[in-house]
Scaffold this active site. Structure first.
Site, mmCIF file in Angstrom:
data_model
loop_
_atom_site.group_PDB
_atom_site.id
_atom_site.type_symbol
_atom_site.label_atom_id
_atom_site.label_comp_id
_atom_site.label_asym_id
_atom_site.label_seq_id
_atom_site.Cartn_x
_atom_site.Cartn_y
_atom_site.Cartn_z
ATOM 1 N N HIS A 110 -11.214 32.141 -5.814
ATOM 2 C CA HIS A 110 -11.565 31.204 -4.743
ATOM 3 C C HIS A 110 -13.074 31.174 -4.582
ATOM 4 O O HIS A 110 -13.785 31.926 -5.237
ATOM 5 C CB HIS A 110 -10.837 31.529 -3.439
ATOM 6 C CG HIS A 110 -11.209 32.826 -2.795
ATOM 7 N ND1 HIS A 110 -10.945 34.059 -3.360
ATOM 8 C CD2 HIS A 110 -11.830 33.098 -1.609
ATOM 9 C CE1 HIS A 110 -11.363 35.021 -2.554
ATOM 10 N NE2 HIS A 110 -11.917 34.469 -1.488
ATOM 11 N N HIS A 154 -16.850 36.476 -4.389
ATOM 12 C CA HIS A 154 -15.988 36.372 -5.575
ATOM 13 C C HIS A 154 -16.644 35.560 -6.688
ATOM 14 O O HIS A 154 -16.154 35.572 -7.821
ATOM 15 C CB HIS A 154 -14.631 35.773 -5.182
ATOM 16 C CG HIS A 154 -13.925 36.624 -4.168
ATOM 17 N ND1 HIS A 154 -12.910 37.496 -4.483
ATOM 18 C CD2 HIS A 154 -14.159 36.788 -2.833
ATOM 19 C CE1 HIS A 154 -12.530 38.144 -3.394
ATOM 20 N NE2 HIS A 154 -13.276 37.738 -2.374
ATOM 21 N N HIS A 158 -5.558 31.494 2.446
ATOM 22 C CA HIS A 158 -6.890 32.049 2.730
ATOM 23 C C HIS A 158 -7.931 30.937 2.566
ATOM 24 O O HIS A 158 -8.768 30.727 3.452
ATOM 25 C CB HIS A 158 -7.150 33.215 1.788
ATOM 26 C CG HIS A 158 -8.500 33.846 1.912
ATOM 27 N ND1 HIS A 158 -8.907 34.515 3.040
ATOM 28 C CD2 HIS A 158 -9.540 33.916 1.042
ATOM 29 C CE1 HIS A 158 -10.154 34.966 2.856
ATOM 30 N NE2 HIS A 158 -10.550 34.616 1.659
ATOM 31 N N ASP A 182 -8.093 37.093 -2.503
ATOM 32 C CA ASP A 182 -7.942 37.434 -1.085
ATOM 33 C C ASP A 182 -6.667 36.838 -0.489
ATOM 34 O O ASP A 182 -6.551 36.696 0.726
ATOM 35 C CB ASP A 182 -9.146 36.937 -0.278
ATOM 36 C CG ASP A 182 -10.418 37.704 -0.610
ATOM 37 O OD1 ASP A 182 -10.362 38.631 -1.438
ATOM 38 O OD2 ASP A 182 -11.473 37.353 -0.040
ATOM 39 N N HIS A 207 -9.979 43.115 -2.723
ATOM 40 C CA HIS A 207 -10.700 44.071 -1.881
ATOM 41 C C HIS A 207 -9.913 45.374 -1.746
ATOM 42 O O HIS A 207 -8.686 45.381 -1.845
ATOM 43 C CB HIS A 207 -10.915 43.513 -0.461
ATOM 44 C CG HIS A 207 -11.901 42.403 -0.373
ATOM 45 N ND1 HIS A 207 -13.230 42.611 -0.100
ATOM 46 C CD2 HIS A 207 -11.746 41.064 -0.538
ATOM 47 C CE1 HIS A 207 -13.865 41.448 -0.076
ATOM 48 N NE2 HIS A 207 -12.986 40.492 -0.345
HETATM 49 FE FE FE Z 1 -13.348 38.320 -0.352
HETATM 50 ZN ZN ZN Z 2 -12.317 35.348 0.494
#
Ligand code: FE
Ligand code: ZN
Length: 253
Positions: free
Chosen positions: A54, A59, A113, A130, A169
């Site tokens: 994303h 990222h 997200h 995420d 993460h």
């Molecule tokens: Fe992130």
């Molecule tokens: Zn994110």
């Protein structure tokens, strides 16, 4: 297929993926060029493509530097993220398949997200950015609870249970504390919290999880659980349960 976990920034995971015995590697979510270049060097790998889950900066932060350094890399992401993912030139839609570095990938569109969130499946592994975290999920910045429910339960949750889950993460211990708060009698959550505490005490990552473990421990994949339904009393549908869980998690310390 081998996955090299590259910790970046405070708690991000970037990944290098390559076929055993081949030098070509792809990178998933390069946040920071330095650690990626060091890992390529350490493992004797050559970067041939960038896969972004994303558009968030943590990222895609190294896309430009890596493209400059390696020259004309294919950069994969969701088509709707054109203009938001730097250097994006391989525009994907749900269920698109592609081959790179001798590996076959399929892209799953998993909005929630962000609107253009993708997960990448190769072999027995999925890279979830995420969207799906170990024992949790990302915040709903650009999507609805219904979209996140479908992404987690109907798309990622439909993968084989043994599929290894690599997320964006290291949030696992905080996520497991929340999972226990909504499902205190879930023994699978307790056992996982113990395993993860031991890993983290040794400085090791909690990834990969598996789809099967997530179904047993991740509250956002357990919206039908009786204990969770009682915790968020008043939620009529599984999507309502997810919405209430996400709101509770936003305020959870
Ligand atoms: Fe992130
Ligand atoms: Zn994110």
């Amino acid at each position: 297929m081998r996955v090299v976990i590259v910790p970046c920034l405070a708690d991000n995971y970037t990944y290098l993926i390559h076929q055993e015995g081949r030098r070509e590697a792809v990178v998933v979510d390069p946040a920071d060029a330095g650690p990626v270049l060091a890992a390529l060097e350490t493992h004797g790998l050559e970067l041939v493509a960038i896969l972004d889950t994303h558009h968030h900066w943590d990222h895609v932060g190294a896309n430009e530097e890596l493209c400059q350094r390696f020259g004309g890399l294919p950069v994969y992401g969701h088509a709707s993220d054109a203009g938001r993912i730097p250097m994006l030139n391989q525009k994907l839609a749900h269920d698109d398949r592609f081959e790179v570095a001798g590996l076959s990938f399929s892209a799953l569109h998993v909005p929630g997200h962000t609107s253009g969130a993708l997960a990448y499946v190769t072999g027995d592994a999925v890279f979830t950015g995420d969207t799906l975290f170990v024992a949790g999920c990302g915040r709903l910045f650009e999507g609805t609870p219904a979209q996140m429910y479908e992404s987690l339960n109907d798309k990622l949750g439909a993968l084989p249970e043994a599929t290894r889950v690599y997320s964006g993460h290291e949030y696992t211990q905080a996520n497991l504390r929340f999972a226990l708060s909504v499902e205190p009698d879930n023994q699978a959550v307790r056992a996982k919290a113990d395993r993860v505490a031991a890993l983290r005490a040794r400085g090791e990552p909690s990834v990969p999880s598996t789809v099967g473990e997530e179904k047993a421990t991740n509250p956002f994949l357990r919206c039908e659980s009786t204990a969770i339904r009682q915790k968020v009393a008043g939620a009529a549908t599984p999507v309502d349960v997810l919405a209430r869980l996400r709101a509770l998690k936003d305020d959870f310390q």
